[in-house]
Design an enzyme around this catalytic site. Structure first.
Site, PDB file in Angstrom:
ATOM      1  CG  ASP A  82     -12.537  23.796   5.137  1.00 48.40           C
ATOM      2  OD1 ASP A  82     -13.379  24.706   4.921  1.00 48.40           O
ATOM      3  OD2 ASP A  82     -12.653  22.658   4.637  1.00 48.40           O
TER       4      ASP A  82
HETATM    5  C1  BGC Z   1     -15.561  23.254   2.878  1.00 44.25           C
HETATM    6  C2  BGC Z   1     -14.710  24.092   1.961  1.00 44.25           C
HETATM    7  C3  BGC Z   1     -15.433  25.354   1.613  1.00 44.25           C
HETATM    8  C4  BGC Z   1     -15.781  26.094   2.895  1.00 44.25           C
HETATM    9  C5  BGC Z   1     -16.536  27.382   2.661  1.00 44.25           C
HETATM   10  C6  BGC Z   1     -16.033  24.033   4.081  1.00 44.25           C
HETATM   11  O1  BGC Z   1     -16.934  23.310   4.846  1.00 44.25           O
HETATM   12  O2  BGC Z   1     -14.845  22.129   3.304  1.00 44.25           O
HETATM   13  O3  BGC Z   1     -14.395  23.381   0.798  1.00 44.25           O
HETATM   14  O4  BGC Z   1     -14.651  26.145   0.766  1.00 44.25           O
HETATM   15  O5  BGC Z   1     -16.595  25.251   3.694  1.00 44.25           O
HETATM   16  O6  BGC Z   1     -17.819  27.125   2.209  1.00 44.25           O
END
Ligand code: BGC
Length: 769
Positions: free
Chosen positions: A271
């Site tokens: 993530d």
């Molecule tokens: C979120 C993800 C997301 C990523 C990119 C993160 O903070 O938890 O679900 O895909 O950011 O935006």
């Protein structure tokens, strides 16, 4: 230009890079990596030895907020990703978090994931994914960062709307349909957030303490189905820790379960900002670092220069680097980036067909929870004045929700749609009713606890105005519930109550007009006292997306017969809910304060999943707690009857978990007067086992649409896996011989048909068999 890039790579890689002056040849036009008729794996394996170490490392971290750099020497372009679960997110700055400010980045906002799950229809999940895949192609995206597969453990999780509810079987069916839909379009799906990322409070550091059986039976099955059935191409790790290790460096989750037992061949990405180390993360299974140093230099990423140093120092073997690269290359091949030219079919944005699908999906998501005296559908013969009350009726939701937000060109609000829907002599009045909190755009970073503005207190005057129009109307429709400022990524809900002022408003309106219909928005249940007995009808709308308003109006006026079912138990109060009720300390939201960076297992926030397997209805059944509305519940404007249950055991020896052991035969009849859809749900209970098991568990479902009076005979096979539980002593899925009760109906608390299946021989399957 190419020289410049090479030079800059050399500069950041330092002396070691300079040594490689003669990169291996890229291969001519007949090289297997260019050959579209070869498998992605064969192409990746051919390409791998042609890369320098620097090129390999360059593929293992981002070069922008949502991109990796491709391979310029091979004319292989950048790989682009986008959020997210409701559609293709607006363009974000290449090296920042602000919107790019373009006017060609609109997309169809589909209903929230929880609404898709409420359809109880895996075929719709496929259609959902297909729209996302086609729009992703039109927007030049190769990986879509969805679906979200975390289980609803508490009604308070800020991201419940993105996920598929509390049941592992339901979530698995949705996951498979969704991923198949996306990937059928040549776009990679990304199953996230692996795993146990069930809350936003301290999401970047909370250490989930959980037993292995619970993990495997409740929290991992949707990911397993994504990998072993839908063959998802990418997985995103969660921010949190599980049993002491961050998900991005969790040897058990990544190396043992995902890659070894499930034989996952795709790539594991972090993530955004979720990597905390170089050696552990690389050795324990991460293949791509995303979201670190977004506004700075990616040279500082864990999987950049320090990874090269680790290779040179021998702390990360080159074989592991090659495996990481292969996994990235396979995905790049699968999405067409290795083709020459790297062109894909165009894709389409906001087509009539997509909007139509969005409308059907949003209608299918609506769950009718109460309908006294057939208050719904609204009868135009008898209703001349409709009072629409509530700021949520006049709010567009899709553009909020952090990474789940979509820039829609024209989101239809419930109020607009109701106004469009009425006939000539009907009349719609509107009152705001309450003042919703604002904001909600706040984000970023892995931290959790992003600022969310407190909703404004409601004034008595707003309630008086609402009561006034309700009193003078034939029907009052109150659209209340959560709004994105308090129901999205970055923070959890403060309580299970409706936002301040709403309960008072609904109670006052329902007293003033006995024909009060309540429509609730949100990603999870809210307390419905003190007004539920006075309201004539209650409809859960979730977040409907671009076409949500129209879909809702279709349900309210009877152009669509609601057929949604609750993908989560609706507790009467928060304290009834398992993560808030076991009497143990350390349950939601855990103990200890947020931590940063590398933490020892005992430091930083800790959370005990002490309710174990008893998540959602499993808990309510075991503890005999009456929910407000049970899992799987949902009314229709027609009625259904179930009959003729019998079982046909198969003679097959259960050689694999997928072998059908028994077929459940039954008849479902539309016993009412309107066309309608019903979700036939099959649960299995085994109560006399040596090992404690939840009282019953959903193991099959089938959605049918029937004309009035129509009967349909169904035969639904139950695989051997439906009878098993996970045995940590033998590391296998096993089932004890004995009697299993097969229960059939249309909610976890309405299962009128029952039959017994006797399992004569024990079952045992190794994970991944
Ligand atoms: C979120 C993800 C997301 C990523 C990119 C993160 O903070 O938890 O679900 O895909 O950011 O935006």
């Amino acid at each position: 230009m190419r020289n410049l890039i090479a030079l800059s790579i050399c500069l950041w890689l330092g002396g070691a890079a300079m040594a490689q002056t003669n990169p291996p040849p890229i291969g001519d036009a007949s090289a297997p990596w260019r050959n579209v008729s070869q498998s992605p794996d064969a192409r990746a394996r051919d390409l791998l030895p042609r890369l320098t170490l620097q090129e390999k490392i360059s593929l293992l971290h981002a070069d922008g907020t949502f991109s990796t750099p491709g391979l310029p020497r091979f004319n292989i372009p950048k790989l682009w990703m986008s959020d997210g679960p409701q559609g293709v997110r607006e363009e974000i700055q290449p090296t920042g978090w602000n919107p790019a400010g373009r006017n060609d980045d609109f997309a169809t906002a589909l209903p929230a994931g929880i609404g898709l799950a409420a359809s109880f229809d895996p075929d719709l999940a496929r259609e959902f994914g297909q729209v996302i895949g086609e729009e992703a192609r039109a927007r030049g995206k190769h990986i879509m960062l969805c679906p979200g597969l975390n289980i609803m453990r508490t009604p308070l999780n800020g991201r419940n709307s993105e996920y598929f509810g509390e049941d592992p079987y339901l979530a698995s069916r949705m996951a498979v349909g969704f991923i198949n839909g996306v990937q059928s379009q040549g776009v990679a799906a990304c199953a996230k957030h692996f795993a146990l990322n069930n809350q936003e409070t301290n999401r970047d550091s909370v250490n989930v303490k959980i037993d292995e059986r619970t993990m495997r039976e409740i929290y991992l099955p949707a990911f397993k189905a994504a990998v072993t059935e839908a063959r998802v191409w990418t997985i995103m790790t969660g921010y949190n820790r599980v049993n002491g290790q961050y998900c991005s460096e969790n040897d058990f989750l990544l190396n043992r379960v995902l890659k070894s037992e499930w034989n996952f061949q795709g790539l594991v990405m972090s993530d955004w900002g979720g990597v905390h180390s170089t050696v552990e993360a690389a050795k324990n299974g991460s293949d791509l670092e995303m979201g670190s140093n977004v506004t700075g230099s990616h040279d500082k990423d864990f999987f950049a220069g320090t990874l090269l140093d680790a290779v040179n120092a021998g702390t990360v073997p080159i074989s592991r680097i090659d495996d990481m690269v292969l996994r990235n290359l396979r995905v790049m091949a699968s999405v067409g980036l290795l083709n020459s030219p790297p062109r894909r079919a165009q894709g389409e944005l906001l087509s009539e067909e997509h909007l139509d699908t969005a409308r059907r999906l949003a209608s299918s998501a609506c769950v009718l929870l109460k309908n006294s005296n057939n208050a719904l559908p609204i009868n135009p013969e008898r209703v001349k004045t409709i009072a629409v009350i509530g700021q949520n009726a006049d709010t567009r939701f899709a553009h909020d929700g952090n990474s789940a937000a979509i820039k829609t060109r024209n989101e239809i609000t419930p109020l607009q749609a109701i106004r469009r829907h009425i006939f000539n002599d009907m009349n719609v009045t509107y009152a705001q009713g309450y003042a919703a909190g604002t904001g909600g755009g706040a984000r970023r970073g892995p931290g959790g606890g992003a600022t969310q503005s407190a909703p404004a207190t409601n004034s008595a005057q707003l309630i008086d105005e609402a009561v006034d129009i309700a009193r003078n109307a034939d029907v009052a429709i109150v659209v209340a519930g959560l709004y994105r400022a308090q129901d999205q990524e970055g923070a959890d809900r403060p309580s299970m109550n409706l936002p301040p002022g709403q309960a008072e408003l609904i109670a006052a309106v329902a007293k003033a007009n006995p024909k009060t219909v309540v429509v609730l928005t949100g990603g999870s249940p809210s307390v419905v006292e003190p007004w539920i007995s006075d309201a004539a009808a209650l409809l859960m709308y979730w977040y409907g997306g671009t076409e949500g308003g129209t879909a809702l109006a279709n349900v309210l006026f009877g152009d669509w017969n609601p057929s949604g079912h609750l993908p989560c138990t609706w507790p009467k109060k928060l304290a009834d809910s398992p993560a808030h009720n076991s009497g143990e300390t350390g349950q939601f939201p855990g103990t200890g304060a947020r931590g940063r960076g590398q933490l020892s297992p005992e430091t930083g926030p800790q959370e005990d999943y002490s309710e174990g397997l008893l998540v959602g209805y499993r808990w309510f059944d075991e503890k005999k707690i009456e929910p407000q509305f049970p899992f799987g519940f949902g009314l229709s404007y027609t009625t259904f009857a179930f009959s003729n249950l019998n079982l046909s055991p198969s003679n097959a020896s259960a050689s694999s978990p997928n072998t059908a052991l028994v077929t459940v035969n039954l008849t479902v009849t539309n016993s009412g007067t309107l066309n309608g859809g019903e979700s036939v749900q099959i649960y299995i209970a085994q109560n006399n086992t040596a090992v404690p098991r939840p009282p019953k568990e959903l193991k099959a479902l089938r959605k049918v649409t029937l004309q009035p009076g129509e009967r349909r005979a169904l035969s639904i096979p139950l695989p051997a896996s439906a009878f098993t539980h996970y045995d940590t002593a033998s590391d296998a899925w096993i089932a004890e011989p004995g009697d299993y009760t097969i229960l059939v109906g249309n909610s976890s608390r309405n299962l009128p048909l029952k039959a017994t299946y006797r399992l004569d021989n024990p079952l045992s399957f190794k994970e991944g068999s």
